[in-house]
Design an enzyme around this catalytic site. Sequence first.
Site, PDB file in Angstrom:
ATOM      1  N   GLU A  40       0.852  -1.192   0.000  1.00  0.00           N
ATOM      2  CA  GLU A  40       0.000   0.000   0.000  1.00  0.00           C
ATOM      3  C   GLU A  40       0.885   1.237   0.000  1.00  0.00           C
ATOM      4  OE1 GLU A  40      -2.196   2.445   3.575  1.00  0.00           O
ATOM      5  OE2 GLU A  40      -2.303   0.261   3.610  1.00  0.00           O
ATOM      6  N   THR A  69      -4.610   5.641   3.058  1.00  0.00           N
ATOM      7  CA  THR A  69      -5.039   6.949   3.558  1.00  0.00           C
ATOM      8  C   THR A  69      -6.006   7.599   2.567  1.00  0.00           C
ATOM      9  OG1 THR A  69      -2.784   7.117   4.459  1.00  0.00           O
ATOM     10  CG2 THR A  69      -4.257   8.955   4.854  1.00  0.00           C
ATOM     11  N   LYS A 121     -12.293  11.681  21.107  1.00  0.00           N
ATOM     12  CA  LYS A 121     -12.020  10.944  22.344  1.00  0.00           C
ATOM     13  C   LYS A 121     -11.533   9.552  21.968  1.00  0.00           C
ATOM     14  CE  LYS A 121     -14.407   9.139  26.427  1.00  0.00           C
ATOM     15  NZ  LYS A 121     -15.708   9.081  27.131  1.00  0.00           N
TER      16      LYS A 121
END
Length: 202
Positions: A40, A69, A121
Amino acid sequence: MNLVESLRAHRRLAIVRGKDPAAALRTVRTLAEEGITAVEVSLTTADALSVIRQARTELGPGALLGAGTVRSAADAERAVDAGASYLVTPALVDGLEPFGTPVLMGALIELALARGADAIKLFPGSLGGPGYLRALRDPFPEVPFVPVGGVDAQAARDYLDRGALAVGVGSPLVGDAADGGDLDQLRARAAVFRRVAAGETP
């Protein structure tokens, strides 16, 4: 080409990410020469599309050469046009179905951002630890992460060193103070975390 079968058989996927396109291409070439069948090239690589295009030319149409990505359908379109035979996303990405290309998709982070999150978070932080945050910084360099859960003073220091916006700390800081525990001990713990937040040794 079946990406899942290949990954199941070979159990490895090389991820190439770098600042030098020529070096990235050499890396892809060398990995292929060494029998790494799935490679990749992250779109965060300098001139990534050119690297993918040249690698496809060199390795041929059957090579498992993907783009990583991939954060949008536009990213996917450019990557497929350059020769990527599969796509890897760091999170949930809509609109990839029309390309008919296998997709290895991450989850959660991009969805939260799309829904207006100002920060993410990272919970439970203890599950992946500071190493997980470090790994997330490459595909998400601009996203503010706040690890929460199992964050003691040393983990807090490690997270902050790896780029966390802040750390959410519960019992390692608060202890039993909210249940009537010793406030002097709470103050002592607070002093430790203040030092950590200031970049000092816990």
